[in-house]
Design a protein around this motif. Structure first.
Motif, PDB file in Angstrom:
ATOM      1  N   GLY A 199       0.811  -1.221   0.000  1.00  0.00           N
ATOM      2  CA  GLY A 199       0.000   0.000   0.000  1.00  0.00           C
ATOM      3  C   GLY A 199       0.838   1.262   0.000  1.00  0.00           C
ATOM      4  O   GLY A 199       0.378   2.319   0.420  1.00  0.00           O
ATOM      5  N   GLU A 200       2.079   1.159  -0.479  1.00  0.00           N
ATOM      6  CA  GLU A 200       2.982   2.311  -0.462  1.00  0.00           C
ATOM      7  C   GLU A 200       2.877   3.122  -1.747  1.00  0.00           C
ATOM      8  O   GLU A 200       2.688   2.562  -2.828  1.00  0.00           O
ATOM      9  N   SER A 201       2.985   4.430  -1.600  1.00  0.00           N
ATOM     10  CA  SER A 201       3.017   5.338  -2.738  1.00  0.00           C
ATOM     11  C   SER A 201       4.201   6.287  -2.562  1.00  0.00           C
ATOM     12  O   SER A 201       4.716   6.458  -1.456  1.00  0.00           O
ATOM     13  N   ARG A 202       4.615   6.919  -3.648  1.00  0.00           N
ATOM     14  CA  ARG A 202       5.793   7.791  -3.573  1.00  0.00           C
ATOM     15  C   ARG A 202       5.498   9.008  -2.711  1.00  0.00           C
ATOM     16  O   ARG A 202       4.515   9.696  -2.894  1.00  0.00           O
ATOM     17  N   GLN A 203       6.415   9.258  -1.771  1.00  0.00           N
ATOM     18  CA  GLN A 203       6.295  10.393  -0.858  1.00  0.00           C
ATOM     19  C   GLN A 203       7.307  11.488  -1.170  1.00  0.00           C
ATOM     20  O   GLN A 203       7.071  12.653  -0.881  1.00  0.00           O
ATOM     21  N   SER A 204       8.461  11.089  -1.746  1.00  0.00           N
ATOM     22  CA  SER A 204       9.471  12.093  -2.110  1.00  0.00           C
ATOM     23  C   SER A 204      10.371  11.525  -3.193  1.00  0.00           C
ATOM     24  O   SER A 204      10.408  10.318  -3.424  1.00  0.00           O
ATOM     25  N   ILE A 205      11.101  12.421  -3.845  1.00  0.00           N
ATOM     26  CA  ILE A 205      11.956  12.037  -4.965  1.00  0.00           C
ATOM     27  C   ILE A 205      13.141  12.990  -5.018  1.00  0.00           C
ATOM     28  O   ILE A 205      13.023  14.157  -4.640  1.00  0.00           O
ATOM     29  N   GLY A 206      14.295  12.492  -5.474  1.00  0.00           N
ATOM     30  CA  GLY A 206      15.477  13.332  -5.609  1.00  0.00           C
ATOM     31  C   GLY A 206      16.457  12.732  -6.606  1.00  0.00           C
ATOM     32  O   GLY A 206      16.382  11.541  -6.929  1.00  0.00           O
ATOM     33  N   LEU A 207      17.357  13.551  -7.089  1.00  0.00           N
ATOM     34  CA  LEU A 207      18.366  13.115  -8.045  1.00  0.00           C
ATOM     35  C   LEU A 207      19.666  12.837  -7.312  1.00  0.00           C
ATOM     36  O   LEU A 207      20.143  13.655  -6.535  1.00  0.00           O
ATOM     37  N   ALA A 208      20.228  11.656  -7.549  1.00  0.00           N
ATOM     38  CA  ALA A 208      21.477  11.223  -6.917  1.00  0.00           C
ATOM     39  C   ALA A 208      22.597  11.260  -7.957  1.00  0.00           C
ATOM     40  O   ALA A 208      22.354  11.531  -9.137  1.00  0.00           O
ATOM     41  N   PRO A 209      23.829  10.971  -7.531  1.00  0.00           N
ATOM     42  CA  PRO A 209      24.941  10.936  -8.486  1.00  0.00           C
ATOM     43  C   PRO A 209      24.663   9.966  -9.633  1.00  0.00           C
ATOM     44  O   PRO A 209      23.868   9.034  -9.503  1.00  0.00           O
ATOM     45  N   ASN A 210      25.318  10.199 -10.748  1.00  0.00           N
ATOM     46  CA  ASN A 210      25.187   9.361 -11.941  1.00  0.00           C
ATOM     47  C   ASN A 210      23.775   9.371 -12.520  1.00  0.00           C
ATOM     48  O   ASN A 210      23.343   8.404 -13.135  1.00  0.00           O
ATOM     49  N   ASN A 211      23.022  10.460 -12.286  1.00  0.00           N
ATOM     50  CA  ASN A 211      21.645  10.603 -12.780  1.00  0.00           C
ATOM     51  C   ASN A 211      20.710   9.504 -12.291  1.00  0.00           C
ATOM     52  O   ASN A 211      19.757   9.145 -12.972  1.00  0.00           O
ATOM     53  N   SER A 212      20.981   8.981 -11.133  1.00  0.00           N
ATOM     54  CA  SER A 212      20.089   8.003 -10.505  1.00  0.00           C
ATOM     55  C   SER A 212      18.994   8.763  -9.761  1.00  0.00           C
ATOM     56  O   SER A 212      19.207   9.867  -9.269  1.00  0.00           O
ATOM     57  N   VAL A 213      17.822   8.167  -9.685  1.00  0.00           N
ATOM     58  CA  VAL A 213      16.694   8.781  -8.998  1.00  0.00           C
ATOM     59  C   VAL A 213      16.435   8.024  -7.699  1.00  0.00           C
ATOM     60  O   VAL A 213      16.273   6.802  -7.708  1.00  0.00           O
ATOM     61  N   VAL A 214      16.404   8.759  -6.589  1.00  0.00           N
ATOM     62  CA  VAL A 214      16.121   8.179  -5.274  1.00  0.00           C
ATOM     63  C   VAL A 214      14.681   8.537  -4.923  1.00  0.00           C
ATOM     64  O   VAL A 214      14.278   9.694  -5.031  1.00  0.00           O
ATOM     65  N   GLU A 215      13.907   7.528  -4.520  1.00  0.00           N
ATOM     66  CA  GLU A 215      12.513   7.760  -4.161  1.00  0.00           C
ATOM     67  C   GLU A 215      12.208   7.115  -2.815  1.00  0.00           C
ATOM     68  O   GLU A 215      12.761   6.067  -2.485  1.00  0.00           O
ATOM     69  N   VAL A 216      11.344   7.762  -2.069  1.00  0.00           N
ATOM     70  CA  VAL A 216      10.845   7.200  -0.821  1.00  0.00           C
ATOM     71  C   VAL A 216       9.370   6.882  -1.032  1.00  0.00           C
ATOM     72  O   VAL A 216       8.589   7.761  -1.394  1.00  0.00           O
ATOM     73  N   PHE A 217       9.033   5.620  -0.839  1.00  0.00           N
ATOM     74  CA  PHE A 217       7.649   5.159  -0.908  1.00  0.00           C
ATOM     75  C   PHE A 217       7.212   4.845   0.508  1.00  0.00           C
ATOM     76  O   PHE A 217       8.000   4.344   1.309  1.00  0.00           O
ATOM     77  N   ALA A 218       5.963   5.133   0.835  1.00  0.00           N
ATOM     78  CA  ALA A 218       5.474   4.838   2.182  1.00  0.00           C
ATOM     79  C   ALA A 218       3.967   4.681   2.170  1.00  0.00           C
ATOM     80  O   ALA A 218       3.274   5.202   1.297  1.00  0.00           O
ATOM     81  N   LEU A 237       0.906   5.719   4.419  1.00  0.00           N
ATOM     82  CA  LEU A 237       0.524   6.587   5.528  1.00  0.00           C
ATOM     83  C   LEU A 237      -0.419   5.867   6.492  1.00  0.00           C
ATOM     84  O   LEU A 237      -0.566   6.283   7.633  1.00  0.00           O
ATOM     85  N   GLU A 238      -1.016   4.762   6.054  1.00  0.00           N
ATOM     86  CA  GLU A 238      -1.915   3.991   6.905  1.00  0.00           C
ATOM     87  C   GLU A 238      -1.159   3.019   7.812  1.00  0.00           C
ATOM     88  O   GLU A 238      -1.433   2.927   9.003  1.00  0.00           O
ATOM     89  N   THR A 239      -0.206   2.272   7.240  1.00  0.00           N
ATOM     90  CA  THR A 239       0.496   1.250   8.029  1.00  0.00           C
ATOM     91  C   THR A 239       1.846   1.723   8.552  1.00  0.00           C
ATOM     92  O   THR A 239       2.390   1.126   9.471  1.00  0.00           O
ATOM     93  N   GLY A 240       2.427   2.760   7.941  1.00  0.00           N
ATOM     94  CA  GLY A 240       3.719   3.268   8.373  1.00  0.00           C
ATOM     95  C   GLY A 240       4.914   2.579   7.747  1.00  0.00           C
ATOM     96  O   GLY A 240       6.057   2.910   8.056  1.00  0.00           O
ATOM     97  N   THR A 241       4.691   1.604   6.847  1.00  0.00           N
ATOM     98  CA  THR A 241       5.834   0.964   6.188  1.00  0.00           C
ATOM     99  C   THR A 241       6.434   1.937   5.170  1.00  0.00           C
ATOM    100  O   THR A 241       5.734   2.793   4.626  1.00  0.00           O
ATOM    101  N   TRP A 242       7.739   1.807   4.938  1.00  0.00           N
ATOM    102  CA  TRP A 242       8.410   2.673   3.966  1.00  0.00           C
ATOM    103  C   TRP A 242       9.505   1.902   3.252  1.00  0.00           C
ATOM    104  O   TRP A 242      10.027   0.915   3.763  1.00  0.00           O
ATOM    105  N   THR A 243       9.825   2.363   2.036  1.00  0.00           N
ATOM    106  CA  THR A 243      10.866   1.758   1.220  1.00  0.00           C
ATOM    107  C   THR A 243      11.608   2.856   0.474  1.00  0.00           C
ATOM    108  O   THR A 243      10.983   3.767  -0.064  1.00  0.00           O
ATOM    109  N   ILE A 244      12.929   2.761   0.442  1.00  0.00           N
ATOM    110  CA  ILE A 244      13.740   3.691  -0.348  1.00  0.00           C
ATOM    111  C   ILE A 244      14.268   2.922  -1.549  1.00  0.00           C
ATOM    112  O   ILE A 244      14.816   1.823  -1.400  1.00  0.00           O
TER     113      ILE A 244
END
Length: 106
Positions: free
Chosen positions: A45-64, A66-73
């Motif tokens: 039940g995770e959806s993207r909460q934030s996004i950013g650009l990392a070195p080598n044009n990689s994209v870092v995203e945080v999914f979470a 809000l109901e269960t509190g689980t998160w994944t980067i």
């Protein structure tokens, strides 16, 4: 407060190192981005909460969830391969600025 800021800084440093390691390994923690996002949504039940650009044009995203509190980067390289870098529980969205006002001690 100083310890919290230090822990947060160390956490981001570890994330950057883990990002480079994740792409070097390309293990079972990696798949096509569309597949990873679908699984995070359907299974946790995770959806993207934030996004950013990392070195080598990689994209870092945080999914979470809000109901269960689980998160994944995740980190996605320019070719579309997405790797799971970290996951956990007790996600909280924050609206405030975490940096102290000038002249204020941490």
């Amino acid at each position: 407060m100083k310890q919290k800021f230090l822990a947060l800084s160390l956490g981001f440093g570890a994330l950057i190192l883990a990002t480079q390691h994740a792409f070097a390994q390309q293990t079972n923690n990696c798949a096509d981005r569309e597949r990873v996002v679908e699984r995070l949504s359907e299974t946790y039940g995770e959806s993207r909460q934030s996004i950013g650009l990392a070195p080598n044009n990689s994209v870092v995203e945080v999914f979470a969830s809000l109901e269960t509190g689980t998160w994944t980067i995740t980190v996605t390289n320019p070719s579309g391969m997405t790797c799971l870098v970290a996951s956990g529980q007790a996600f909280e969205a924050t609206n405030g600025d975490l940096t102290p006002a000038k002249g204020t001690a941490l």
